[in-house]
Design an enzyme around this catalytic site. Sequence first.
Site, mmCIF file in Angstrom:
data_model
loop_
_atom_site.group_PDB
_atom_site.id
_atom_site.type_symbol
_atom_site.label_atom_id
_atom_site.label_comp_id
_atom_site.label_asym_id
_atom_site.label_seq_id
_atom_site.Cartn_x
_atom_site.Cartn_y
_atom_site.Cartn_z
ATOM 1 N N ASN A 68 0.819 -1.213 0.000
ATOM 2 C CA ASN A 68 0.000 0.000 0.000
ATOM 3 C C ASN A 68 0.857 1.268 0.000
ATOM 4 O O ASN A 68 2.081 1.214 0.051
ATOM 5 C CB ASN A 68 -0.959 -0.012 1.187
ATOM 6 C CG ASN A 68 -0.213 -0.065 2.500
ATOM 7 O OD1 ASN A 68 0.929 0.368 2.582
ATOM 8 N ND2 ASN A 68 -0.845 -0.594 3.527
ATOM 9 N N ILE A 69 0.191 2.403 -0.038
ATOM 10 C CA ILE A 69 0.903 3.676 -0.210
ATOM 11 C C ILE A 69 1.860 3.963 0.936
ATOM 12 O O ILE A 69 2.874 4.608 0.752
ATOM 13 C CB ILE A 69 -0.081 4.852 -0.383
ATOM 14 C CG1 ILE A 69 -1.002 4.967 0.811
ATOM 15 C CG2 ILE A 69 -0.860 4.726 -1.669
ATOM 16 C CD1 ILE A 69 -1.787 6.274 0.827
ATOM 17 N N GLY A 114 -8.962 1.949 -5.886
ATOM 18 C CA GLY A 114 -8.855 1.886 -7.339
ATOM 19 C C GLY A 114 -8.264 3.138 -7.949
ATOM 20 O O GLY A 114 -8.574 3.468 -9.085
ATOM 21 N N CYS A 172 -7.852 -2.227 -6.577
ATOM 22 C CA CYS A 172 -7.083 -2.381 -5.345
ATOM 23 C C CYS A 172 -8.054 -2.031 -4.242
ATOM 24 O O CYS A 172 -9.109 -2.653 -4.151
ATOM 25 C CB CYS A 172 -5.849 -1.501 -5.367
ATOM 26 S SG CYS A 172 -6.146 0.185 -5.870
#
Lengths: 844, 658
Positions: free
Chosen positions: B271-272, B335, B332
């Site tokens: 993830n980010i 998205g 994801c």
Amino acid sequence: MILPFFGLVLTTVQYFDDHKIHFDPNSLYQDIAECVKQVHVTGEMYKSVLSNMEKYVHKNPGLSEYLQRNAGMTYMLGPDWRELFTHVVVQARKPDFFQGKTPFRLFNETTGNLHYEKVQELEPGKVYAGGNIGEFASKASLTGKGVLYFGDHIYTDLADPMLRLGWHTAAIVPELAREIRAQNTDEYRENVKAIFNPRFGSMFRTYHNMTFFSRRLMRLSDFYTSRLPNLLKYDVDHSFFPRRNELWSLLRRAQWAAGQQKIDPPRRRMELVDAIEIPRVGNVFLRQGPRREQRGSLILMGHHMIFAPQADSSNDPNNTANKEEFCILHRMIDRVVSEPRSRDPNSKGGILTLKCKNFMICVFEVLELDECMAAARTIETLSNLNGFSLDYPFFYRCPFTILDDGWRAFDVESEFARVSMNAPEMFRVSEVNKDFKVCASYPEKVIVPRGIGDDYLRISATFRDGGRFPVLAYFHRHTKSPIFRCSQPLIGPTNRRCKEDETILNALLSIARGIIIDTRSKVNAQSAKAKGGGAETQQCYSQWRYVTCGTPRIKDLHDSLAKMVDVSIDKSVSSDRWLSRLASSSWLSSIADYLNAAANVAQCVACEGTQEVPVVVHGGEGVDSTILVTSLAQMILDPDARTIRGFQSLIEREWICGGHPFSLRNAHSAFAEGTITGPYEAPVFLAFLDCVWQLTQQFQHSFEFTEGFLLDLFEHSYASEFGSFLGNNEMEKQKHQVRQHTVSLWSYVNNPEILKSYVNVLYEPNESVTWPSVAPQSIQVWERLFLRWQRDWTEVNAIREAAVQWRLKERQLASKALSLRRQLVELMKEAHLAKTLNDVRVAD
Amino acid sequence: MRFEDILTPRVDKVQLVDRWGAESNICGTVHVTTSHVIFKADEGSREIWLANGLIGTVERGSLSVAGCPLLIRCKHFMQIHLLINRDKVCQELYETLVNCSKPTNIESVVAFENRDQNEDARGWKRLEWMTEFSRQGVSSSWMKTDINANYKSCDTYPEQLWVPSTARTPLLEGSISFRSRGRFPVLTYFHRTNGAAIARCSQPNAGFRARCVEDETFMTLIGKANPHQEIVYLIDTRPMVNAMVNKVQGKGFEDERNYANIRSYFYDIENIHVMRSSQIKVVEACARAKTMTEYLKAIDSSGWLKHLRIVTECSLFIADSIAKGISCVIHCSDGWDRTSQTVSLAQLLLDPFFRTIHGFQVLIEKDWLGFGHKFDDRCAHIGANNEEAPKEISPVFSQWLDCVWQVWRMRPRAFQFNERFLIELHEHAYSCQYGTFLGNCDSDRKSLSLSTRTKSLWTHLDSRRDDFLNPFYEPASFGYLLDIDIRASSFVVWSGLYNRFDEGILPREDIYNSTMATIEHVGILEAHVAQLRNKLVELKQQLGKSAPGNASIMADSGHGSSSGAEGVDGIQSPTSVSISGFGEESGYCEGLLQPVALKWMSERDATSCSSPNCGFEFTSRSERRMHCYRCGKIFCRRCVHLTSDERERVCNLCNNAS
């Protein structure tokens, strides 16, 4: 003698059979054995032999000649045979001689009696009786590997000397001559084989296996021959290369028909031929290698092996590149592995894996495991020959005319001329090392400071490791600073000093202090002291600054290459492991270290102050990292070294003549592990090439040669048809007459046709110093080297080619424009003369 | 950025410290304006221009004898070390810079002041949805829907959406309600050759049990829209574990049992937050690492290359499936991050159009800007208003550019653009000088009316198109790029980006730039040669020896000096002419033709502009070096300009001389 004995048994049995006499075979055998023993012990046999010498004893012509030469005796050949022997022992009573403890007794030749005194030592010229081998060995001081023992009975003669005393043994097998002659007749081959079975016949092998006889022979003797005088055909210092399990024969076997042989079998080639157990393996499948997967056959030759693809019925023209046969020099093969195709004992196939020194891996699938093993043994033998007198360069016939002989292209005199043009009074050429008397690893001529006499050099040589006294490596003409290289001083634990050595170094100084750069780390330099080496002390060399820049030890370099290659050929390497394995291989950090050291040297030479700063570089022995660092510094400093010719000169001068031991260092490469490799292998030259490659990446237009040139140099340094990288130094080169009998790599490279392919068209001469970045971010993996066989390079090649084409077009247009301009100018002048200028002037 | 926020517009006697310690400090003045922070050396020509939007963090060190250190870390990886004499001044500058770096309102960024009146609007029309989909050749099985007119169904989607033509509005509404933030599956790429399509969406509100018949039917319709294969690959780019965690929150992923025609795949793209810390580490490694081992270990532990590889691997899988004729739906969580990365990279691998300069811009407009990648939040265009904001920052777009660069590096001939283009895009995604990357989604940009108030980045890039051309581009040679090698060894650190301003570290001589210059030069030389030929013919005709002479000129025989000119001495002799010097240009036919440089200055020696009164030092290797057509020397952009007929680029000196 086992054969006569069985002859006797057979004759007796035949006699009994013929006369219908019944007998118990066991008893008969015992009786015969007893009889035979009796005639020997009682001397009856010798009596009858003496009475009829003509019949029983054959003259052995040549034996005396052989013994005389081999022993190096100074006697003339006299009538007395005893003069040919140092020690004469009679009535030795073999096999008791080998096992028992019988004492020696002196034989009185006048009386014919034996003395009763204890024999203290064996005197030459006297005759002794009895004795035992142990005592003989110690009294005549014949111990260890230096002894070659000839015997004619494998068990009773050869076993004990070999097993108990460690002597080399040679078997005399007189029957061989006749046997082999018989076996080579067509009649024998056809008839006898037909009677028994097709695999019957040879004394040495049944199909691909050794016979019991040859196994014993191999086990207990180092070599064998039918008669001693056969050795007359060899030099006194000829080396035979024995190997376990090898069919090793001094007798020339029938030369195998070699239809595809491109090179005639020249002198001394037969040993190689004898090592070939199987000349051709048919129907193999190339699973992995430089061509796509395909069937073909493997042809094993003395110096190389050829994979010939099977003729394909579908003649696809696009595939021709992939269908070409390829050839690998045996020397190029680092490691051979043969294994059954599967664990299933019923499957017959084998897999032959060849791991090459250029990191290529070839995998062949062979139908018969036996063939696979035989091929593997053959290749292994041929790729591991000791010494290099049998190497390919000696047999290579140059297919091109040599326009520019590489052996003569670079010499000390011309280099000196280059240097002395800029520094007329500073240096001279010394011939102190004539016949390599002072330093085995230096060339005969070296450049030294002018004011220093040869006697000083000789003394300094005793103070430097391996006799490598300080010699000139490079002279930077802009700052007038020289780079000298040598080996470590032999300070030792007792703090020796050498005034003459100090004088030599101080002769280099003018105004500024000099700098001594040690390529070892401080710790290593210090610990070398305990082993007799060390580093210059501040007390003795007060005008010099001592700097260390730790480059890796050669052993570590070897290990890191192995790891580096291991990770780069691993197909499955995942993201998580790639970088950490790259880091732990520490190949890149070694490269960074070398670059750093070279940049340091270059900086001292080119920048440090304005006055000349002499720099002396040494490591331990001064043949590895020392040469690497000095030559790399030259790449950075010297615009000439960045041209093809200059680069060749650099390698010839610094590496080949400078005494980098190529034969030792490049005997094996990354795949050799454990017992195959010794402490001497190290990819030092490869590391140098990698460093140069890093430079070329940072300065793509400043080097006249291409990446391909570096790669080819790398391959040639490990296995080559050219003699440039043979031997460890000039002395060995001279001893084996490498310059006379082989072709220099540079002769090939400088051939205009070949040279074209190595020229970097994008090269623009760059007069300035190419300061490299040594930051870790700038050091890259040399992908073309390490991932060469894993990746497709069409993309890279195409880019390069496009850039080259544009550059050529630019040049072509520029010169065309220039010639047009000249025409225009001419015409203008003409017009001017014709006073028509005013009419011609046209605004654009 | 308002002028009142600038406490100290000018600070004198600031020392610029070389971070490698190789050079001595440079004394100069710092100017702070509403758009840029400028350092100008007192002596010499050193200048640094830094767009305010690029200021990342500012750090103050403690006062020492040398002065008070100030470190500016920029979003394009420049690091500026300053030493300021007085503590108070330093504090003021510090506060000013912090203010500059964190505008409180998006409308106060530079872009809104950067617009000239006569801006042509082409840049803002880079993507026309209709045009793009008809270019892709969307078949009749897909249709445009107006369900999102005025952003009423999904505020982060564009107004025009394409869905299977069999889908009716109630069905769409059902699916919208079942998807997180209403981001239901819509078409983004249609593969003309086999009818397979890439659709993107966000995760479903599935939880552990929830189902949505409409969504399931909708998925079937997507499958049916593909004439050859009804199976749809449903690719969840998250690691399985993350997806499970989302299930607990009532979201998660589709249950294969409920959907008749899907096959699920998970890809472990983190993830980010993971990506953010990974990039911080890799940048740190590039900036700090001193030894090789340290560097490699730091890069390894950052995991950055591993992330790049997984993103590429996932994209390759999508592209591969499409090429095989199987439609893919990708999501994801929301998205707009991982989905945008993989979907757009997959299109890049599939469609040569997206590998052109124009096509690449369309791709960014479509899959990043159009489908709502949150540039404001991810790139931190505005300062943190709340505690959540720092957690929203993540280099998702940079990472995607890095992936593109990796592919570019493997197949350089397949791309029309060069590395500089990607670096420029990276810089301007953060710089806030242009409106293109402002706003979090399409509706944001509309409400800010960016197209009338700011300048588009594309317009700017168009004006410098020459800078971004790849000399090795072969448009016809590459179709799919499905054979790229995604082994770990193929991924390397993009030092061109991360060490962009470290002159010493990057290669000194670059084959791309030099070949580009060569190509440009070849064009000029060709024109020049043609001109010379014409002139020669003309002259000969005037001299009355046209016919035979003409032929000889055309054949380029090196026209002998025998033609009666021996009487004139010393003007031009063949031996005195070499093509290596710069000086020989004036020797020929002055006034007859425009001078043309036969030899161009090598970029190797060009560290600064050749103009004596400029002397501008190039700040990075990627900065374009411009040759003057007449003298062949290298100048900075400010010192050369096109002639009025736009056929020549000349420096001021040559221009004045003529």
